[in-house]
Motif scaffolding. Structure first.
Motif, short mmCIF file in Angstrom:
data_model
loop_
_atom_site.label_atom_id
_atom_site.label_comp_id
_atom_site.label_asym_id
_atom_site.label_seq_id
_atom_site.Cartn_x
_atom_site.Cartn_y
_atom_site.Cartn_z
N THR A 53 0.86 -1.11 0.14
CA THR A 53 -0.03 -0.11 0.09
C THR A 53 0.82 1.37 -0.19
OG1 THR A 53 -0.44 -0.24 2.35
CG2 THR A 53 -2.06 -0.96 1.06
N PRO A 54 1.93 1.37 0.67
CA PRO A 54 2.74 2.50 0.61
C PRO A 54 3.29 3.10 -0.94
CG PRO A 54 3.65 1.20 2.32
CD PRO A 54 2.70 0.30 1.63
N ILE A 55 3.60 1.97 -1.77
CA ILE A 55 3.84 2.22 -3.22
C ILE A 55 2.57 2.77 -3.69
CG2 ILE A 55 4.56 0.99 -5.22
CD1 ILE A 55 6.17 -1.22 -3.53
N ILE A 56 1.58 2.04 -3.58
CA ILE A 56 0.29 2.47 -4.17
C ILE A 56 -0.28 4.02 -3.83
CG2 ILE A 56 -2.20 1.81 -4.83
CD1 ILE A 56 -0.19 -0.34 -5.45
N LYS A 57 -0.06 4.18 -2.58
CA LYS A 57 -0.27 5.74 -1.98
C LYS A 57 0.52 6.42 -2.71
CE LYS A 57 -2.83 5.21 2.29
NZ LYS A 57 -2.43 4.42 3.25
N GLN A 58 1.77 6.28 -2.70
CA GLN A 58 2.73 7.21 -3.51
C GLN A 58 2.45 7.52 -5.03
OE1 GLN A 58 6.65 5.65 -4.03
NE2 GLN A 58 7.58 7.64 -3.24
N TRP A 59 1.86 6.54 -5.55
CA TRP A 59 1.64 6.50 -7.12
C TRP A 59 0.33 7.25 -7.30
CZ3 TRP A 59 4.65 6.36 -11.49
CH2 TRP A 59 6.03 5.71 -11.26
N THR A 60 -0.55 7.24 -6.43
CA THR A 60 -2.10 7.56 -6.72
C THR A 60 -2.26 8.95 -6.04
OG1 THR A 60 -2.76 6.01 -4.74
CG2 THR A 60 -2.98 5.20 -7.17
N SER A 61 -1.22 9.33 -5.22
CA SER A 61 -1.75 10.81 -4.40
C SER A 61 -1.13 11.82 -5.18
CB SER A 61 -1.00 10.80 -3.08
OG SER A 61 0.28 10.57 -3.06
N VAL A 62 -0.51 11.66 -6.18
CA VAL A 62 -0.04 12.71 -7.18
C VAL A 62 -0.96 12.97 -8.45
CG1 VAL A 62 1.78 13.70 -8.60
CG2 VAL A 62 2.43 12.09 -6.42
N TYR A 63 -1.42 14.11 -8.67
CA TYR A 63 -2.37 14.23 -9.71
C TYR A 63 -2.03 13.75 -10.90
CZ TYR A 63 -6.38 15.99 -12.37
OH TYR A 63 -7.46 16.32 -12.99
N ALA A 64 -2.86 13.05 -11.79
CA ALA A 64 -2.57 12.34 -12.92
C ALA A 64 -3.80 11.90 -13.67
CB ALA A 64 -1.41 11.18 -13.10
N ALA A 65 -4.32 12.35 -14.61
CA ALA A 65 -5.69 12.02 -15.35
C ALA A 65 -5.76 12.23 -16.64
CB ALA A 65 -6.71 13.09 -14.48
N THR A 66 -6.47 11.20 -17.29
CA THR A 66 -6.67 11.46 -18.67
C THR A 66 -7.81 12.35 -18.80
OG1 THR A 66 -8.40 9.67 -18.78
CG2 THR A 66 -6.01 9.19 -19.33
N GLU A 67 -8.14 12.91 -20.06
CA GLU A 67 -9.26 14.00 -20.43
C GLU A 67 -10.72 13.46 -19.94
OE1 GLU A 67 -9.27 14.85 -24.55
OE2 GLU A 67 -8.58 12.91 -25.00
N ASP A 68 -10.67 11.99 -19.89
CA ASP A 68 -12.20 11.66 -19.62
C ASP A 68 -12.64 11.93 -18.26
OD1 ASP A 68 -11.87 10.47 -22.20
OD2 ASP A 68 -11.66 8.26 -21.45
N VAL A 69 -11.47 11.83 -17.15
CA VAL A 69 -11.90 11.89 -15.96
C VAL A 69 -11.29 13.18 -15.26
CG1 VAL A 69 -12.47 9.49 -15.40
CG2 VAL A 69 -9.98 10.48 -15.23
N HIS A 70 -10.43 13.86 -16.02
CA HIS A 70 -9.86 15.31 -15.81
C HIS A 70 -10.63 16.23 -14.74
CE1 HIS A 70 -6.94 18.36 -15.59
NE2 HIS A 70 -7.51 19.19 -16.34
N ASP A 71 -10.23 16.65 -13.80
CA ASP A 71 -10.94 17.59 -13.05
C ASP A 71 -10.17 18.87 -12.91
OD1 ASP A 71 -11.99 19.08 -10.88
OD2 ASP A 71 -12.36 17.43 -9.55
N ALA A 72 -10.79 19.74 -13.88
CA ALA A 72 -9.62 21.00 -14.09
C ALA A 72 -9.49 22.04 -12.76
CB ALA A 72 -10.50 22.02 -15.16
N ASP A 73 -10.73 21.79 -12.01
CA ASP A 73 -10.45 22.82 -10.70
C ASP A 73 -9.68 22.26 -9.72
OD1 ASP A 73 -12.65 24.34 -11.76
OD2 ASP A 73 -14.33 23.48 -10.50
N ARG A 74 -9.89 20.88 -9.43
CA ARG A 74 -8.82 20.16 -8.76
C ARG A 74 -7.26 20.17 -9.02
NH1 ARG A 74 -8.08 13.91 -7.79
NH2 ARG A 74 -5.92 14.13 -6.70
N PHE A 75 -7.08 20.13 -10.44
CA PHE A 75 -5.70 20.25 -11.08
C PHE A 75 -5.37 21.66 -10.57
CE2 PHE A 75 -3.25 20.81 -15.35
CZ PHE A 75 -2.55 19.99 -14.82
N ASP A 76 -5.95 22.81 -10.91
CA ASP A 76 -5.88 24.12 -10.55
C ASP A 76 -5.25 24.40 -9.12
OD1 ASP A 76 -5.78 24.88 -13.20
OD2 ASP A 76 -7.74 25.68 -13.02
N ARG A 77 -6.16 23.71 -8.35
CA ARG A 77 -6.16 23.77 -6.74
C ARG A 77 -4.84 22.88 -6.23
NH1 ARG A 77 -10.96 21.95 -6.10
NH2 ARG A 77 -10.45 19.94 -5.37
#
Lengths: 439, 439
Positions: free
Chosen positions: A244-268
């Motif tokens: 889980t530490p590896i998964i957390k590390q990789w999933t806590s940084v913002y990364a998204a394709t356009e299908d699920v991209h959240d522009a507000d969160r990206f900016d914030r």
């Protein structure tokens, strides 16, 4: 391999039908030939790359504890009626009737068949966890196949299927595949970023796509530049331990394709100087779908208390044939392909710049023999083409190391070692070249 | 591999549907599962054998100068109309229409497609000889599929295709494959005898079948016992040299299947004490068919005089999945399969006869680690089954070497090494076992 004995039909012209660079380069480099819309023959050069990619995928699946088997390409329609997907799948499923009018289909994926195999044999939680995978040709009857192997109809996929007693165990299986995928793509020289994804027709509520960054990619991608520099787990990663530490590390940084991209969160969340907007290609996707198939198909095991429960499942795909195209999209220049060493069809090319001259012939033969004896994959261009054509061919087909053997250099005891990735060149003695490449 | 983590669904009962011993043993040993009539999934144990056979076939094709590529499973019907075989092939060809109603078929063989590839690129005799092969799934819609993988519908075949400028050169290509086949089957521990054969739907006037002798074989075989003791060419055979002495040696001794058996000649030529009448299984067939496909499909190259001529072709098949069954037919006893070492799913099994006891666990773990570290394929039976069940399973799945680790022997510093092929047993120290198996 001597080029004079190899089958490498290089095209001089840019094929008109190819819309993207990987398709164009695969045709020009004699890697494949179209046999029908979206159906390709892999010529020897392309086949070598396909096999190297397949082998890396296999090694990392095995390391993560998955077991390889091989399911057939054709399946019974009735099996898909059990899950309800036979009618749901639509015109992308290739439906076939045999001589006795029995309904078959060319498998586009194998959730149903592997569940049928599982339920036939496994009766107790004691046999879990279990992860079974295969690397087999699939068929999806795309309305409009294009982009070469990037969106073909007959394609090679690795698909793994995990079986667990409950959701917590299933998430551990999911994490093992997550980590295996990080390693798999990194070994191929790719930056593949896991991104949260929709589950689509596979179902379930948890999924990640692995996206290779390439400017020519099919979809827009938004990420924090930190994700590009995260460490990939090493060979010694403990798949029985807590991932889980590896998964957390990789999933806590913002990364998204356009299908699920959240522009507000990206900016914030992402500081301006770390905002990356580029394009990407999906090369793998993993799913946790819980009891979707085990409920429908009655895949039950007895738990510790003796009560039968439906197993929790996940599936994990890698587009093996698609990766050939994806790697080219990520690794090329105007002259051709720049293969990462781990997937190159040959690691080294020897170019005899004056075929038929005693000194260059002797030097090339010696290098060819010595490199081959040391297990180096080497292509020896012993044809009577002129030097310019040999340079162009070696660059086009993307061999990582090129040894240029000409009479002038040899007179001084030197050959030229060229590195395809950055074009750098060095004059070295044949012995030094050997030491460099065969170490 | 630890058996506790492997997927090995052994059946206790003899499956009713299996009429022959290889089918029965493959089902009982958890090697495969039927998914439709004549269509099988290869479970992990069977898959390992299939891969080992495939790899031996590949290595010997490569050694003989053939080049590997990979053609797709589906082909265009129009391609087969060019040769006239689309209509001629009959109901064994699986015909398919895609979503746009284009006519496809699941390839039963690839003469047409490889000829199409060849003619697209090769224009001069200077590119010859050329031999291209692939190892791919095929489909033949048998009226009555049976005998497991021996007569399946979806089956794995190696098929090679040679291209030459004239008949003399084509016969040299034919001879190279003849010799490669002798080596291929011998490496698998089989006596496979080349026998003159009819050419059937492939066409041509020269063909040999390679027949594995097995009492349970599908057809009667008559031969001179001398053919059983002919030397098989070694690794160092020179494929660029003159192979006719080897071919003459193998074809001058009487050997024939019932289809072409000549009883008068057999009586006349073979002394009574050398007459062998037994049964056999076809595992490969080679054909020289001249210009049959190149005439029909206009596969021409310019000869030395600049005039276009149709190429002379041959094709060369090995039944890769069928070989799994054929080897079992030739190598089994009442207790199960006796794999030749080269194709065994695991070379060594460690049987812990008292799982959970400190001394046997420690000794097994140490042997398992040391053998694995030395690259030996080892299956460690670490389950909590009783000793009798472990013996039976190891014999059934046919592991060539079994190390029996029990408390009594260990008290004297010994384990028992059992050889599956002849049942012989020796008491040895673990260090001696290691030296024996990892040398």
């Amino acid at each position: 391999m001597r080029l004079s004995r190899f089958f490498l039909p290089i095209l001089k012209e840019n094929p008109k039908e190819a819309e993207i660079v990987s398709h164009r380069l695969m045709l020009r480099a004699g890697m494949m030939r179209q046999e029908a819309a979206g159906i390709y023959a892999w010529l020897p050069l392309g086949f070598r790359v396909l096999k190297k990619i397949e082998q890396i995928v296999r090694e990392e699946q095995d390391r993560a504890g998955a077991l390889e088997l091989l399911m057939p390409t054709l399946q019974l329609a009735d099996l898909w009626r059990e899950s309800g997907r036979y009618d749901a799948y639509g015109p992308e499923m290739l439906r076939i009737a045999d001589r006795h009018k029995r309904e078959l289909l060319y498998g586009p994926t194998n959730e149903e068949m592997i569940t049928e195999i599982f339920r036939a044999y496994v009766k107790s939680y004691k046999s879990l966890p279990l992860n079974l995978y295969h690397i087999q040709w699939k068929f999806r009857d795309e309305q409009r196949p294009r982009f070469g192997v990037m969106r073909g109809r007959e394609f090679l996929m690795k698909d793994a299927y995990s079986f667990d007693i409950d959701e917590a165990a299933a998430r551990r299986s999911y994490n093992r595949m997550f980590v295996a995928y990080l390693r798999t793509f990194a070994r191929m020289g790719l930056k593949a970023i896991p991104m949260r994804a929709e589950t689509g027709p596979i179902g379930g509520d948890l999924s990640h796509e692995f996206i290779v960054l390439a400017e020519t990619g099919e979809s827009a991608v938004y990420c924090d530049s930190d994700v590009l520099n995260l460490p990939v787990p090493g060979e010694d990663v403990d798949y029985d331990g807590d991932l889980t530490p590896i998964i957390k590390q990789w999933t806590s940084v913002y990364a998204a394709t356009e299908d699920v991209h959240d522009a507000d969160r990206f900016d914030r969340e992402v500081p301006a100087e770390k905002k990356v907007q580029t394009r990407g290609i999906e090369v793998g996707q993993i799913f946790y779908f819980g009891t979707k198939y085990s409920d429908a198909m009655k895949a039950m095991v007895a738990g510790p208390d003796g009560v039968d429960v439906p197993i929790h499942g996940g599936s994990y795909g890698v587009g093996v044939s698609r990766l050939v195209g994806a790697i080219i999209e990520a690794c090329h220049d105007d002259a051709g392909i720049k293969w990462p060493e781990a997937v190159a069809p040959f690691r080294v090319a020897i170019l005899n710049l004056k075929q038929g001259a005693e000194d260059t012939d002797a030097a090339c033969e010696k290098l060819y023999r010595e490199l081959s004896d040391r297990g180096v994959d080497v292509l020896y261009d012993d044809t009577d083409q002129r030097a310019g054509a040999k340079f162009a061919a070696a660059d086009l087909i993307g061999i990582p190391w090129q040894i240029l053997v000409g009479p002038k250099g040899l007179a001084e005891g030197k050959v030229e070692l060229k590195r395809r990735s950055d074009g750098s060149r060095e004059n070295l003695s044949p012995a030094d070249v050997l030491a460099r490449l065969a170490s």
